[in-house]
Motif scaffolding. Structure first.
Motif, PDB file in Angstrom:
ATOM      1  N   PRO A   1      91.471  49.633  21.605  1.00 46.53           N
ATOM      2  CA  PRO A   1      90.077  49.175  21.780  1.00 46.53           C
ATOM      3  C   PRO A   1      89.321  50.103  22.730  1.00 46.53           C
ATOM      4  N   GLN A   2      88.045  50.332  22.436  1.00 45.99           N
ATOM      5  CA  GLN A   2      87.272  51.192  23.315  1.00 45.99           C
ATOM      6  C   GLN A   2      86.714  50.363  24.459  1.00 45.99           C
ATOM      7  N   SER A   3      86.664  50.963  25.623  1.00 52.07           N
ATOM      8  CA  SER A   3      86.210  50.241  26.802  1.00 52.07           C
ATOM      9  C   SER A   3      84.704  50.014  26.748  1.00 52.07           C
ATOM     10  N   ASP A   4      84.251  49.020  27.489  1.00 54.34           N
ATOM     11  CA  ASP A   4      82.815  48.741  27.545  1.00 54.34           C
ATOM     12  C   ASP A   4      82.054  49.916  28.145  1.00 54.34           C
ATOM     13  N   ALA A   5      82.655  50.559  29.141  1.00 54.46           N
ATOM     14  CA  ALA A   5      81.983  51.693  29.777  1.00 54.46           C
ATOM     15  C   ALA A   5      81.796  52.836  28.782  1.00 54.46           C
ATOM     16  N   GLU A   6      82.826  53.116  27.985  1.00 54.28           N
ATOM     17  CA  GLU A   6      82.714  54.177  26.990  1.00 54.28           C
ATOM     18  C   GLU A   6      81.674  53.814  25.934  1.00 54.28           C
TER      19      GLU A   6
ATOM     20  N   ARG B   1      78.295  55.967  25.147  1.00 53.62           N
ATOM     21  CA  ARG B   1      77.949  56.462  23.821  1.00 53.62           C
ATOM     22  C   ARG B   1      76.605  55.913  23.367  1.00 53.62           C
ATOM     23  N   ARG B   2      76.318  54.650  23.681  1.00 57.48           N
ATOM     24  CA  ARG B   2      75.042  54.043  23.305  1.00 57.48           C
ATOM     25  C   ARG B   2      73.892  54.712  24.056  1.00 57.48           C
TER      26      ARG B   2
ATOM     27  N   ARG C   1      69.215  58.304  24.044  1.00 56.49           N
ATOM     28  CA  ARG C   1      68.532  59.505  24.550  1.00 56.49           C
ATOM     29  C   ARG C   1      68.217  60.459  23.406  1.00 56.49           C
ATOM     30  N   GLU C   2      69.184  60.685  22.513  1.00 55.08           N
ATOM     31  CA  GLU C   2      68.963  61.579  21.383  1.00 55.08           C
ATOM     32  C   GLU C   2      67.902  61.026  20.438  1.00 55.08           C
ATOM     33  N   LEU C   3      67.882  59.707  20.251  1.00 56.23           N
ATOM     34  CA  LEU C   3      66.875  59.087  19.402  1.00 56.23           C
ATOM     35  C   LEU C   3      65.476  59.273  19.984  1.00 56.23           C
TER      36      LEU C   3
END
Length: 82
Positions: free
Chosen positions: A34-39, A43-44, A49-51
């Motif tokens: 499972p990916q951590s909430d921080a990661e 990523r979000r 930022r890119e959007l």
């Protein structure tokens, strides 16, 4: 590239570049762990930022469309009831 379907080319066109690598150059978690909430938040935040950067670029290269969008948004805000 078939073994990593989440790897997509970045803006430079490098097909080996991955959007899920952090500042240290390590890649994100695998599908089995499972990916951590921080990661996920990192990523979000990068995605948002890119959007925003893409929207700013579109507004610069299409000023007439950007002005029309601003006017439509202003009209929606004036007619919205709190």
């Amino acid at each position: 590239m078939s073994e990593r379907p989440d790897r997509i080319p970045d803006a430079s066109g490098d097909p080996g570049a991955s959007h899920d690598s952090d500042a240290t150059g390590t890649t994100g978690t695998s599908a089995s762990e499972p990916q951590s909430d921080a990661e996920r938040r990192r990523r979000r935040a990068r995605f948002l930022r890119e959007l925003a950067e893409a929207r700013e670029l579109r507004d610069r290269v299409q000023p007439r469309r950007a002005k029309a969008a601003r006017l439509r948004h202003a009209m929606r805000m004036r007619t919205f009831r709190w």
